[in-house]
Design a protein around this motif. Structure first.
Motif, PDB file in Angstrom:
ATOM      1  N   HIS A 168       0.837  -1.197   0.000  1.00  0.00           N
ATOM      2  CA  HIS A 168       0.000   0.000   0.000  1.00  0.00           C
ATOM      3  C   HIS A 168       0.874   1.251   0.000  1.00  0.00           C
ATOM      4  CE1 HIS A 168      -3.298  -2.706   0.750  1.00  0.00           C
ATOM      5  NE2 HIS A 168      -2.658  -3.198   1.790  1.00  0.00           N
ATOM      6  N   ILE A 169       0.605   2.136  -0.945  1.00  0.00           N
ATOM      7  CA  ILE A 169       1.391   3.352  -1.142  1.00  0.00           C
ATOM      8  C   ILE A 169       0.442   4.541  -1.082  1.00  0.00           C
ATOM      9  CG2 ILE A 169       2.846   4.626  -2.768  1.00  0.00           C
ATOM     10  CD1 ILE A 169       3.722   1.819  -3.813  1.00  0.00           C
ATOM     11  N   GLY A 170       0.843   5.594  -0.375  1.00  0.00           N
ATOM     12  CA  GLY A 170      -0.030   6.724  -0.109  1.00  0.00           C
ATOM     13  C   GLY A 170      -0.132   7.727  -1.245  1.00  0.00           C
ATOM     14  N   ASN A 171      -0.598   8.910  -0.891  1.00  0.00           N
ATOM     15  CA  ASN A 171      -0.784  10.005  -1.846  1.00  0.00           C
ATOM     16  C   ASN A 171       0.506  10.815  -2.001  1.00  0.00           C
ATOM     17  OD1 ASN A 171      -3.608   9.396  -1.883  1.00  0.00           O
ATOM     18  ND2 ASN A 171      -3.858  10.600  -0.011  1.00  0.00           N
ATOM     19  N   HIS A 172       0.659  11.430  -3.164  1.00  0.00           N
ATOM     20  CA  HIS A 172       1.768  12.367  -3.426  1.00  0.00           C
ATOM     21  C   HIS A 172       3.135  11.713  -3.214  1.00  0.00           C
ATOM     22  CE1 HIS A 172      -0.981  15.793  -3.800  1.00  0.00           C
ATOM     23  NE2 HIS A 172      -1.629  15.293  -2.766  1.00  0.00           N
ATOM     24  N   CYS A 173       3.255  10.435  -3.528  1.00  0.00           N
ATOM     25  CA  CYS A 173       4.546   9.749  -3.445  1.00  0.00           C
ATOM     26  C   CYS A 173       5.243   9.762  -4.801  1.00  0.00           C
ATOM     27  CB  CYS A 173       4.347   8.304  -2.983  1.00  0.00           C
ATOM     28  SG  CYS A 173       3.758   8.150  -1.288  1.00  0.00           S
ATOM     29  N   ILE A 174       6.561   9.551  -4.776  1.00  0.00           N
ATOM     30  CA  ILE A 174       7.347   9.393  -6.008  1.00  0.00           C
ATOM     31  C   ILE A 174       8.208   8.148  -5.841  1.00  0.00           C
ATOM     32  CG2 ILE A 174       9.052  10.386  -7.556  1.00  0.00           C
ATOM     33  CD1 ILE A 174       8.243  13.153  -6.515  1.00  0.00           C
ATOM     34  N   LEU A 175       8.058   7.195  -6.766  1.00  0.00           N
ATOM     35  CA  LEU A 175       8.890   5.997  -6.787  1.00  0.00           C
ATOM     36  C   LEU A 175       9.725   6.041  -8.056  1.00  0.00           C
ATOM     37  CD1 LEU A 175       6.784   5.255  -4.621  1.00  0.00           C
ATOM     38  CD2 LEU A 175       6.800   2.925  -5.519  1.00  0.00           C
ATOM     39  N   HIS A 176      11.036   6.078  -7.899  1.00  0.00           N
ATOM     40  CA  HIS A 176      11.934   6.262  -9.034  1.00  0.00           C
ATOM     41  C   HIS A 176      12.227   4.931  -9.736  1.00  0.00           C
ATOM     42  CE1 HIS A 176      12.693  10.545  -8.670  1.00  0.00           C
ATOM     43  NE2 HIS A 176      12.603  10.374  -7.355  1.00  0.00           N
ATOM     44  N   PRO A 177      12.869   4.985 -10.922  1.00  0.00           N
ATOM     45  CA  PRO A 177      13.013   3.777 -11.741  1.00  0.00           C
ATOM     46  C   PRO A 177      13.648   2.597 -11.006  1.00  0.00           C
ATOM     47  CG  PRO A 177      13.616   5.694 -13.031  1.00  0.00           C
ATOM     48  CD  PRO A 177      13.394   6.180 -11.626  1.00  0.00           C
ATOM     49  N   ASN A 178      13.042   1.438 -11.246  1.00  0.00           N
ATOM     50  CA  ASN A 178      13.579   0.148 -10.799  1.00  0.00           C
ATOM     51  C   ASN A 178      13.609  -0.048  -9.292  1.00  0.00           C
ATOM     52  OD1 ASN A 178      14.133  -0.699 -13.510  1.00  0.00           O
ATOM     53  ND2 ASN A 178      15.911   0.659 -13.478  1.00  0.00           N
ATOM     54  N   CYS A 179      12.901   0.781  -8.532  1.00  0.00           N
ATOM     55  CA  CYS A 179      12.791   0.470  -7.107  1.00  0.00           C
ATOM     56  C   CYS A 179      11.803  -0.694  -6.941  1.00  0.00           C
ATOM     57  CB  CYS A 179      12.374   1.683  -6.288  1.00  0.00           C
ATOM     58  SG  CYS A 179      10.675   2.211  -6.537  1.00  0.00           S
ATOM     59  N   THR A 180      11.965  -1.419  -5.835  1.00  0.00           N
ATOM     60  CA  THR A 180      11.131  -2.589  -5.578  1.00  0.00           C
ATOM     61  C   THR A 180      10.483  -2.456  -4.208  1.00  0.00           C
ATOM     62  OG1 THR A 180      12.533  -4.006  -6.940  1.00  0.00           O
ATOM     63  CG2 THR A 180      11.094  -5.095  -5.359  1.00  0.00           C
ATOM     64  N   ILE A 181       9.183  -2.544  -4.175  1.00  0.00           N
ATOM     65  CA  ILE A 181       8.425  -2.468  -2.931  1.00  0.00           C
ATOM     66  C   ILE A 181       7.792  -3.833  -2.669  1.00  0.00           C
ATOM     67  CG2 ILE A 181       6.615  -1.255  -1.673  1.00  0.00           C
ATOM     68  CD1 ILE A 181       8.959   0.537  -2.664  1.00  0.00           C
ATOM     69  N   GLY A 210       3.489  11.419   0.712  1.00  0.00           N
ATOM     70  CA  GLY A 210       4.628  12.301   0.467  1.00  0.00           C
ATOM     71  C   GLY A 210       5.977  11.623   0.594  1.00  0.00           C
ATOM     72  N   VAL A 211       6.026  10.324   0.369  1.00  0.00           N
ATOM     73  CA  VAL A 211       7.277   9.567   0.465  1.00  0.00           C
ATOM     74  C   VAL A 211       7.935   9.506  -0.908  1.00  0.00           C
ATOM     75  CG1 VAL A 211       8.275   7.282   0.935  1.00  0.00           C
ATOM     76  CG2 VAL A 211       6.464   8.205   2.415  1.00  0.00           C
ATOM     77  N   GLU A 212       9.262   9.614  -0.937  1.00  0.00           N
ATOM     78  CA  GLU A 212      10.021   9.483  -2.183  1.00  0.00           C
ATOM     79  C   GLU A 212      11.054   8.379  -2.018  1.00  0.00           C
ATOM     80  OE1 GLU A 212      12.346  12.280  -5.482  1.00  0.00           O
ATOM     81  OE2 GLU A 212      11.110  13.163  -3.901  1.00  0.00           O
ATOM     82  N   ILE A 213      11.099   7.470  -2.983  1.00  0.00           N
ATOM     83  CA  ILE A 213      12.015   6.331  -2.916  1.00  0.00           C
ATOM     84  C   ILE A 213      12.865   6.317  -4.173  1.00  0.00           C
ATOM     85  CG2 ILE A 213      12.198   3.817  -2.778  1.00  0.00           C
ATOM     86  CD1 ILE A 213       9.660   3.818  -1.137  1.00  0.00           C
ATOM     87  N   GLY A 214      14.184   6.306  -3.994  1.00  0.00           N
ATOM     88  CA  GLY A 214      15.123   6.454  -5.092  1.00  0.00           C
ATOM     89  C   GLY A 214      15.264   5.229  -5.965  1.00  0.00           C
ATOM     90  N   ALA A 215      15.954   5.414  -7.077  1.00  0.00           N
ATOM     91  CA  ALA A 215      16.151   4.353  -8.056  1.00  0.00           C
ATOM     92  C   ALA A 215      16.914   3.180  -7.452  1.00  0.00           C
ATOM     93  CB  ALA A 215      16.908   4.902  -9.264  1.00  0.00           C
ATOM     94  N   ASN A 216      16.469   1.978  -7.799  1.00  0.00           N
ATOM     95  CA  ASN A 216      17.135   0.736  -7.402  1.00  0.00           C
ATOM     96  C   ASN A 216      17.165   0.504  -5.896  1.00  0.00           C
ATOM     97  OD1 ASN A 216      18.056  -0.244 -10.101  1.00  0.00           O
ATOM     98  ND2 ASN A 216      19.137   1.714 -10.058  1.00  0.00           N
ATOM     99  N   SER A 217      16.281   1.154  -5.169  1.00  0.00           N
ATOM    100  CA  SER A 217      16.155   0.884  -3.740  1.00  0.00           C
ATOM    101  C   SER A 217      15.124  -0.216  -3.522  1.00  0.00           C
ATOM    102  CB  SER A 217      15.751   2.148  -2.983  1.00  0.00           C
ATOM    103  OG  SER A 217      16.824   3.065  -2.969  1.00  0.00           O
ATOM    104  N   CYS A 218      15.222  -0.868  -2.354  1.00  0.00           N
ATOM    105  CA  CYS A 218      14.343  -1.994  -2.074  1.00  0.00           C
ATOM    106  C   CYS A 218      13.779  -1.880  -0.662  1.00  0.00           C
ATOM    107  CB  CYS A 218      15.109  -3.308  -2.224  1.00  0.00           C
ATOM    108  SG  CYS A 218      14.069  -4.765  -2.057  1.00  0.00           S
ATOM    109  N   VAL A 219      12.460  -1.997  -0.554  1.00  0.00           N
ATOM    110  CA  VAL A 219      11.785  -2.036   0.737  1.00  0.00           C
ATOM    111  C   VAL A 219      11.153  -3.422   0.863  1.00  0.00           C
ATOM    112  CG1 VAL A 219      10.078  -0.969   2.231  1.00  0.00           C
ATOM    113  CG2 VAL A 219      11.297   0.437   0.557  1.00  0.00           C
ATOM    114  N   ASP A 220      11.717  -4.262   1.740  1.00  0.00           N
ATOM    115  CA  ASP A 220      11.257  -5.644   1.863  1.00  0.00           C
ATOM    116  C   ASP A 220       9.958  -5.742   2.643  1.00  0.00           C
ATOM    117  OD1 ASP A 220      13.448  -6.508   0.483  1.00  0.00           O
ATOM    118  OD2 ASP A 220      14.560  -7.195   2.244  1.00  0.00           O
ATOM    119  N   ARG A 221       9.132  -6.709   2.284  1.00  0.00           N
ATOM    120  CA  ARG A 221       7.890  -6.955   3.008  1.00  0.00           C
ATOM    121  C   ARG A 221       8.188  -7.587   4.363  1.00  0.00           C
ATOM    122  NH1 ARG A 221       3.805  -9.168   0.687  1.00  0.00           N
ATOM    123  NH2 ARG A 221       4.484  -8.473  -1.368  1.00  0.00           N
ATOM    124  N   GLY A 222       7.254  -7.459   5.279  1.00  0.00           N
ATOM    125  CA  GLY A 222       7.423  -8.043   6.591  1.00  0.00           C
ATOM    126  C   GLY A 222       7.324  -9.564   6.552  1.00  0.00           C
TER     127      GLY A 222
END
Length: 332
Positions: A168-181, A210-222
């Motif tokens: 789940h991703i909120g409002n006004h976020c930016i996810l940059h190329p090739n990031c993985t959620i 309002g979260v921004e996540i950079g290119a090629n970053s990874c946020v692992d699931r719980g």
């Protein structure tokens, strides 16, 4: 090409003009690279010395500036030149990539997905079953959003990003190329018969507004429950956030830094580039971890930590001074 007078730029910044320039200002640029139709910035007094050799016709400067602009040049004095710089960059920002059609015909969108009004979906995207995307979001080409995800309104997801199931991703976020959620957390246990046994990761990721996540970053699931990023967090490129970590509001993580599993960050925590944080560690509100540091234990709110292993900044500086002195003495 966009061009503005110094007065037009100041209408946005609402600062104080010192000096004057007749030039139409065509772009912002660094002090040492600017030409005679470009505007630059002096956000720190240590950069004042570079103004004398700069070709810029204007600069946005802090109120404590101690130099004069010079002939046919101008300053715009503001309280915070760094913040004002962002406003100037917005003036000159080029338009984003164009969508010829709102939903590209090559996008694969499951019939159970809900796409909000004004949202654009680019070529080659995959949007899975029961996905919900809010209004006026932009999904650039070749994005994958798997089953039961939700994406808020006015969120931008750049090409190559993957949002795995139930995230789940909120409002006004930016996810940059090739990031993985929502990739699997790194969970294995040794077993005498089977070697390393994979621990199922059945949780998800929840990202605030309002979260921004950079290119090629990874946020692992719980592993279970959720990995959580609070409102306003800013994550640089090549950052790893381990499973079940919890970030408060407005945290910053610089490039190549990483959180192991079940790390908790308070509000406003800053993690410097290439810093690493041990699993099950808690870092209090407003704490700072210096670049390249290795955190192995909890950090109190407001502390600044340096070194590997990280210790309080004052202690680290003392240690480095002692080592420097010992090296100098041993070389005599």
């Amino acid at each position: 090409m966009k061009a503005f007078s110094i007065q037009e730029i100041n209408e946005v910044l609402k600062g104080e003009i010192l000096g004057s320039t007749s030039a139409k200002i065509t772009a912002p640029e660094q002090l040492e690279m600017a030409n005679s139709t470009e505007i630059s910035f002096i956000g720190n007094k240590k950069y004042e010395k570079y103004w004398a050799t700069s070709n810029a016709c204007a600069a946005v400067v802090n109120e404590d500036i101690a130099i004069e602009p010079g002939e046919n040049k101008a300053f715009i004095k503001v309280k915070n030149a760094d913040l004002a710089m962002s406003q100037v960059l917005e003036l000159y920002a080029p338009a984003p990539p164009v969508f010829a059609t709102q939903i590209h015909p090559t996008a694969t969108i499951d019939s159970s997905a809900t796409i909000g009004n004004g949202t654009k979906v680019g070529a080659g995207c995959y949007i899975g079953p029961n996905v919900t995307i809010g209004e006026n979001s932009i999904i650039y080409p070749n994005v994958t959003i798997l089953d039961e995800c939700t994406i808020g309104s006015n969120t931008v997801i750049w090409s190559g990003a993957v949002i795995r199931e139930r995230c789940h991703i909120g409002n006004h976020c930016i996810l940059h190329p090739n990031c993985t959620i929502g990739a699997d957390g790194f969970g294995f246990r040794p077993d005498p018969q089977r070697g390393l046994v994979k621990i199922p990761q059945i949780g998800n990721v929840i990202i605030g507004n309002g979260v921004e996540i950079g290119a090629n970053s990874c946020v692992d699931r719980g592993k279970f429950s959720s990995t959580v990023l609070g409102d306003g967090c800013k994550i640089d490129n090549l950052v790893q956030i381990g499973h079940n970590s919890k970030l408060g509001k407005f945290c910053i993580m610089a490039g190549n830094s990483g959180l192991a599993g079940s790390v908790t960050l308070g509000n406003g925590v800053i993690i410097g580039g290439s810093a690493s944080i041990k699993d099950h560690t808690t870092i209090g509100d407003g704490a700072i971890v210096g670049a390249g540091s290795g955190v192995t234990g909890d950090i109190e709110a407001g502390k600044t930590m340096l070194g590997y292993p990280a210790v309080e900044a004052r202690e680290a500086l003392k240690q480095w001074a002692i080592l420097k002195r010992l090296v100098k003495e041993s070389s005599r």
